[in-house]
Design a protein around this motif. Structure first.
Motif, short mmCIF file in Angstrom:
data_model
loop_
_atom_site.label_atom_id
_atom_site.label_comp_id
_atom_site.label_asym_id
_atom_site.label_seq_id
_atom_site.Cartn_x
_atom_site.Cartn_y
_atom_site.Cartn_z
N GLY A 406 0.82 -1.21 0.00
CA GLY A 406 0.00 0.00 0.00
C GLY A 406 0.85 1.26 0.00
N GLU A 425 10.50 3.45 5.88
CA GLU A 425 10.22 2.03 6.11
C GLU A 425 11.10 1.55 7.26
OE1 GLU A 425 8.27 -0.65 5.31
OE2 GLU A 425 9.66 -1.76 6.59
N THR A 427 11.95 -1.43 8.23
CA THR A 427 12.93 -2.49 7.96
C THR A 427 13.91 -2.01 6.89
OG1 THR A 427 11.71 -3.53 6.17
CG2 THR A 427 11.11 -4.20 8.42
N GLY A 431 8.55 -3.76 0.56
CA GLY A 431 7.79 -4.97 0.18
C GLY A 431 6.76 -5.39 1.21
N ALA A 433 4.63 -7.16 4.28
CA ALA A 433 4.31 -8.50 4.76
C ALA A 433 4.51 -9.58 3.71
CB ALA A 433 2.86 -8.53 5.23
N LEU A 434 4.29 -9.22 2.46
CA LEU A 434 4.31 -10.24 1.41
C LEU A 434 5.71 -10.71 1.04
CD1 LEU A 434 1.52 -8.54 -0.60
CD2 LEU A 434 1.38 -10.88 0.25
N CYS A 436 7.59 -12.28 2.74
CA CYS A 436 7.82 -13.62 3.29
C CYS A 436 7.50 -14.71 2.27
CB CYS A 436 7.04 -13.83 4.59
SG CYS A 436 5.27 -13.94 4.37
N THR A 469 14.01 3.11 9.05
CA THR A 469 13.54 4.32 9.74
C THR A 469 12.07 4.13 10.13
OG1 THR A 469 14.97 5.61 8.29
CG2 THR A 469 13.28 6.83 9.50
N ALA A 471 8.48 5.41 11.39
CA ALA A 471 7.69 6.64 11.43
C ALA A 471 7.21 6.83 12.86
CB ALA A 471 6.51 6.54 10.48
N LEU A 488 1.10 1.22 7.60
CA LEU A 488 1.98 0.50 8.53
C LEU A 488 1.73 -1.00 8.58
CD1 LEU A 488 1.61 3.10 11.42
CD2 LEU A 488 3.55 2.89 9.88
N GLY A 489 0.60 -1.43 8.04
CA GLY A 489 0.33 -2.86 8.02
C GLY A 489 -0.23 -3.39 9.33
N TYR A 513 7.32 -19.14 6.51
CA TYR A 513 7.53 -18.75 5.11
C TYR A 513 8.96 -18.28 4.89
CZ TYR A 513 2.91 -18.89 2.83
OH TYR A 513 1.75 -19.28 2.22
N GLY A 635 -4.72 0.42 3.77
CA GLY A 635 -4.25 -0.97 3.78
C GLY A 635 -4.53 -1.66 5.10
N ASP A 636 -3.64 -2.57 5.47
CA ASP A 636 -3.87 -3.42 6.65
C ASP A 636 -3.92 -2.63 7.95
OD1 ASP A 636 -4.03 -5.62 5.08
OD2 ASP A 636 -2.50 -6.78 6.15
N CYS A 637 -3.30 -1.44 7.99
CA CYS A 637 -3.33 -0.73 9.27
C CYS A 637 -4.67 -0.06 9.51
CB CYS A 637 -2.16 0.23 9.44
SG CYS A 637 -2.21 1.71 8.47
N ALA A 646 -5.19 -2.70 -0.12
CA ALA A 646 -4.04 -1.83 0.14
C ALA A 646 -3.69 -1.03 -1.12
CB ALA A 646 -2.85 -2.66 0.60
C1 LIG Z 1 1.68 -14.69 5.19
C2 LIG Z 1 0.76 -13.78 4.47
C3 LIG Z 1 0.38 -14.06 3.16
C4 LIG Z 1 -0.49 -13.23 2.49
N1 LIG Z 1 -0.84 -13.54 1.19
C5 LIG Z 1 -1.69 -12.72 0.54
C6 LIG Z 1 -2.06 -13.00 -0.80
O1 LIG Z 1 -1.64 -13.97 -1.39
N2 LIG Z 1 -2.91 -12.16 -1.43
C7 LIG Z 1 -3.41 -11.06 -0.81
O2 LIG Z 1 -4.18 -10.32 -1.42
N3 LIG Z 1 -3.07 -10.76 0.45
C8 LIG Z 1 -2.23 -11.57 1.14
N4 LIG Z 1 -1.88 -11.27 2.44
C9 LIG Z 1 -2.37 -10.00 3.00
C10 LIG Z 1 -1.45 -8.88 2.49
O3 LIG Z 1 -0.12 -9.22 2.76
C11 LIG Z 1 -1.78 -7.54 3.13
O4 LIG Z 1 -3.14 -7.25 2.99
C12 LIG Z 1 -0.94 -6.43 2.49
O5 LIG Z 1 0.42 -6.72 2.60
C13 LIG Z 1 -1.25 -5.09 3.15
O6 LIG Z 1 -0.38 -4.14 2.66
P1 LIG Z 1 0.07 -2.90 3.56
O7 LIG Z 1 0.91 -2.05 2.72
O8 LIG Z 1 -1.13 -2.30 4.19
O9 LIG Z 1 0.89 -3.53 4.75
P2 LIG Z 1 2.25 -4.35 4.75
O10 LIG Z 1 2.47 -5.09 3.50
O11 LIG Z 1 2.22 -5.12 6.01
O12 LIG Z 1 3.35 -3.22 4.84
C14 LIG Z 1 3.50 -2.42 5.98
C15 LIG Z 1 4.93 -1.90 6.03
O13 LIG Z 1 5.02 -0.93 7.01
C16 LIG Z 1 6.23 -1.11 7.73
N5 LIG Z 1 6.09 -0.46 9.03
C17 LIG Z 1 5.38 -0.87 10.10
N6 LIG Z 1 5.48 0.02 11.09
C18 LIG Z 1 6.24 1.03 10.64
C19 LIG Z 1 6.66 2.26 11.17
N7 LIG Z 1 6.33 2.67 12.38
N8 LIG Z 1 7.42 3.05 10.39
C20 LIG Z 1 7.76 2.68 9.14
N9 LIG Z 1 7.41 1.53 8.62
C21 LIG Z 1 6.62 0.72 9.33
C22 LIG Z 1 6.38 -2.61 7.77
O14 LIG Z 1 7.72 -2.97 8.02
C23 LIG Z 1 5.93 -2.98 6.38
O15 LIG Z 1 6.99 -2.97 5.46
C24 LIG Z 1 -1.01 -12.09 3.14
C25 LIG Z 1 -0.64 -11.79 4.45
C26 LIG Z 1 0.24 -12.62 5.11
C27 LIG Z 1 0.61 -12.30 6.53
#
Ligand SMILES: Cc1cc2nc3c(=O)[nH]c(=O)nc-3n(C[C@H](O)[C@H](O)[C@H](O)COP(=O)(O)OP(=O)(O)OC[C@H]3O[C@@H](n4cnc5c(N)ncnc54)[C@H](O)[C@@H]3O)c2cc1C
Ligand SMILES: Cc1cc2nc3c(=O)[nH]c(=O)nc-3n(C[C@H](O)[C@H](O)[C@H](O)COP(=O)(O)O)c2cc1C
Ligand code: SF4
Length: 660
Positions: A406, A425, A427, A431, A433-434, A436, A469, A471, A488-489, A513, A635-637, A646
């Motif tokens: 996202g 970010e 880490t 990329g 959560a995905l 992994c 870094t 946030a 943030l996920g 994974y 997204g996930d957060c 996302a």
């Molecule tokens: C094992 C697994 C498999 C999955 N497989 C699928 C799939 O096949 N298809 C599908 O549609 N969905 C899948 N999902 C769900 C999908 O991964 C999430 O919905 C998607 O990654 C959400 O994206 P995001 O950007 O909101 O969060 P994320 O991908 O989680 O990214 C959040 C990022 O924020 C960073 N972060 C966290 N806190 C801070 C902070 N304070 N400062 C800076 N950075 C920070 C994290 O390190 C991370 O890089 C899966 C989830 C898991 C756990």
């Protein structure tokens, strides 16, 4: 002299007086943006126009019904059986033609699966009298006696195909796709199992092919030589016990040879559950898995042959065409995920192509909500609204917190709109959560997509990336952004309510994974959601014996019904034990004590893996909420879900920034 990377893919194809600009055909994708009269709207035109702008040689419009009295299976499909349709069709034809592609309309008749006709009180027909027994989509007729189609209706239907084609021609189309596959009327007539008529329209191969051939011949007669006919059929009735074989498919192709301009080789039958995930190949099947049928057909016919199904690699498509295996390649989801695939391939920009993940988010969404969506293309189905661009908004300083799927989407879109973007970010890698799933064989296109997005973010001159870094409120105070996008996920839910959850033989899905060595030979997975089931398949593919425990009565596929079907098939294929209505009670060193429908059970395991859900990083979001005048949580957060959510939220948050 410019050197083409894929000369065969972009070699024009001359058919009659018509020249296709390359070998990529946009395969039919039924689109439901129709008005009250079931005519295409501006939104439908914009959807198909994108594929023409993206460089496809032919853009096929899905679900045009030649007979809405006897032959329609969905509440809405394009009505082609009166002249009233011509105005609406011309909107589509113009949208496609003006970008140099040939507009093609699919001609469809549902035959004995014409459930909507039946619901509307109209007579529906089968090749021979039979009891309705359809399985798919809950819309077919069960236990209703469907009469044999009388000869006069057959003749009338042939004429309806031809008149529908003529209307398309009058509206500006250059081509029609006659649907002779996937279980619809013409395919029912071709089937040796279904069409056991004893008159000249059934029984022998020659008789079974009589109606499809008559349809194509009559279209030719009415529309003339330079109006192209693409005959789509199932070259093998796969996964259907008693269905016809690839050899039968070759014989069918030989009979239609010379009557049409393209023989378009798909496979299978919608109504056979196991077949659906091969007709629209799932992520578990190899790339171009149905090409082998088209290749065989090609050896026996003179008419150009089209292959379809799970094409996403331009090099592989080039090689296929270079060896003369087929003459053209049709893509559906490849052009949903990235309508610009042809343009990018033509310019050799392979790494810019977003390859379809084959995750079925689009198709499941279409069946559930009648709206188009795509996991990785936030614009699909919303092409019209996206024509109203917002690049004129004020330039802002934007802090994107989190570099997952996202956050990357948000940063790219914000930078495209000329905002000053800082992405932080926590880490050392983009990329989220995905990451992994990087080594998961059936997620290779996801891996390519994540890598491509990360590269785009890193290379974008308008985005400053700060890895390692976090946030925080302090960082936001230092940066003083005008807008924050929190991406943030989530974190995995740890089953701390379960005695033994902290034993050394317990690990989370993501950990496993990342490091397969954490899983022993005999594994129990707690949680039969998508994460748990897919992990089970990955482990089984890597030689582990897997049991999945799920409390509910069925696994939870998060609303993606079609991917659920594909996953279920894999669970069976790999002998994974899925125990539903079974709740883990305690984790021990040698397995899991659980309570199931038959009382207490003990499932032996050397490793227990939990996949019991994700929880939003709510506190971290709240820390940032009031650190800038504009704030978006995506997204996930905001709520754990999936890639599609996302991606879409990241894209639209970035577009909303600077509105006032
Ligand atoms: C094992 C697994 C498999 C999955 N497989 C699928 C799939 O096949 N298809 C599908 O549609 N969905 C899948 N999902 C769900 C999908 O991964 C999430 O919905 C998607 O990654 C959400 O994206 P995001 O950007 O909101 O969060 P994320 O991908 O989680 O990214 C959040 C990022 O924020 C960073 N972060 C966290 N806190 C801070 C902070 N304070 N400062 C800076 N950075 C920070 C994290 O390190 C991370 O890089 C899966 C989830 C898991 C756990
Ligand atoms: C969302 C969606 C809608 C589709 N609608 C149609 C349709 O209306 N008519 C049809 O013949 N095929 C339809 N198909 C099937 C595709 O044309 C194609 O044969 C199939 O998806 C395999 O190709 P792909 O792997 O490139 O997606 C549809 C596929 C998708 C994904
Ligand atoms: S939703 Fe998934 S399957 Fe459909 S086009 Fe997008 S990436 Fe491909």
């Amino acid at each position: 002299m410019y050197k083409m990377k894929y000369p065969n893919l972009f070699k024009p194809l001359k058919v009659g007086d018509v020249t296709l600009r390359n070998r990529i055909i946009s395969a039919p994708q039924g689109f439901l943006h129709l008005d009250a009269e079931s005519l295409p709207t501006q939104a439908a035109a914009a959807f198909y126009e994108e594929k023409a702008r993206g460089g496809a040689a032919v853009v096929t419009i899905g679900e045009g019904y030649v007979d809405t009295v006897h032959g329609i299976d969905i509440p809405k499909g394009i009505h082609l059986d009166t002249d009233d349709c011509i105005g609406g069709l011309s909107l589509l034809a113009d949208a496609v033609n003006k970008h140099g592609a040939v507009a093609s309309m699919e001609l469809q008749h549902a035959g004995m699966y014409a459930s909507e006709s039946y619901v509307n009180g109209n007579q529906i027909y089968a090749p021979v009298e039979r009891m309705g027994e359809g399985t798919k989509a809950g819309a077919r007729l069960h236990g209703v006696l469907i009469p044999e189609m009388p000869e006069e209706v057959i003749l009338d239907t042939i004429e309806k195909f031809a008149q529908a084609a003529l209307r398309c021609k009058q509206a500006g189309f250059g081509m029609v796709l006659v649907h002779g596959g996937h279980g619809w009327l013409l395919n029912q007539m071709m089937s040796p199992v279904i069409n056991t008529r004893t008159d000249k329209w059934g029984g022998s191969l020659e008789n079974r092919m009589r109606m499809p051939i008559a349809v194509c011949d009559r279209i030719r007669e009415v529309c003339g030589r330079n109006f192209l006919i693409d005959f789509r059929f199932s070259a093998a009735d796969v996964c259907n016990p008693g269905g016809y074989t690839p050899e039968d498919g070759i014989e069918m192709a030989k009979m239609i040879d010379g009557h049409v301009d393209f023989i378009h080789c798909s496979v299978g039958n919608h109504e056979v559950e196991e077949s659906f995930v091969v007709v629209h190949p799932s992520m578990f099947l190899e790339d171009a898995c149905n090409l082998k049928y088209a290749k065989e057909v090609k050896k026996h016919v003179k008419t150009p042959v089209v292959a379809v199904g799970a094409f996403s690699d331009p090099q592989m498509m080039e090689d296929t065409l270079a060896e003369g295996a087929v003459d053209a390649i049709a893509m559906a989801r490849g052009l949903i995920a990235d309508p610009d695939f042809p343009l990018k391939a033509r310019q050799g920009k392979d790494e810019d192509i977003n390859r379809c993940l084959r995750c079925y988010q689009c198709f499941s969404g279409l069946l559930d909500t009648r709206q188009f969506c795509c996991a990785i293309n936030p614009v699909i189905g919303r092409e019209l609204e996206n024509k109203f661009d917002t690049t004129g908004y004020d330039r802002k300083k934007v802090l994107v917190a989190g570099g997952g799927i996202g956050g990357m989407q948000a940063a790219l879109e914000a930078a495209k709109r000329r905002h000053e973007v800082i992405l932080v970010e926590k880490t050392g890698r983009l990329g989220g959560a995905l990451l992994c799933e990087e080594k998961v064989s059936f997620k290779k296109n996801l891996d390519l997509y994540l890598a491509a997005q990360a590269r785009r973010v890193m290379e974008h001159p308008g985005i400053e990336v700060r890895l390692n870094t976090a946030a925080t409120k302090e960082l936001a105070e230092e940066i003083t952004p005008d807008a924050i996008i929190a991406a943030l996920g989530a974190r995995p839910v740890i089953p701390s309510f379960l005695p033994g959850y902290d034993r050394p033989n317990v690990a989370g899905a993501e950990e496993v994974y990342y490091d397969l060595a954490k899983a022993g030979q005999k594994v129990v997975i707690l949680g039969g959601g998508l994460v748990g089931c897919e992990l089970g398949i990955h482990l089984a593919l890597n030689g582990r014996r897997v049991t999945i425990l799920e409390m509910a009565s069925a696994p939870n596929f998060s609303g993606n019904m079609l991917h659920g079907e594909a996953v279920t098939a894999q669970i069976d294929i790999h002998g994974i034990r899925l125990m539903t209505e079974t709740e883990a009670v305690e984790i021990k060193d040698d397995g899991v004590a659980a309570s199931g429908p038959d009382g207490k059970v003990f499932v032996e395991a050397d490793t227990v893996i939990y996949a019991v859900g994700q929880k939003s990083l709510e506190n971290e979001v709240e820390e940032l909420r009031f650190c800038a005048p504009e704030f978006y949580s995506i997204g996930d957060c905001s709520m754990p879900a999936n890639i599609a959510k996302a991606t879409k939220e990241g894209y639209y948050a970035a577009r909303d920034i600077g509105r006032i």
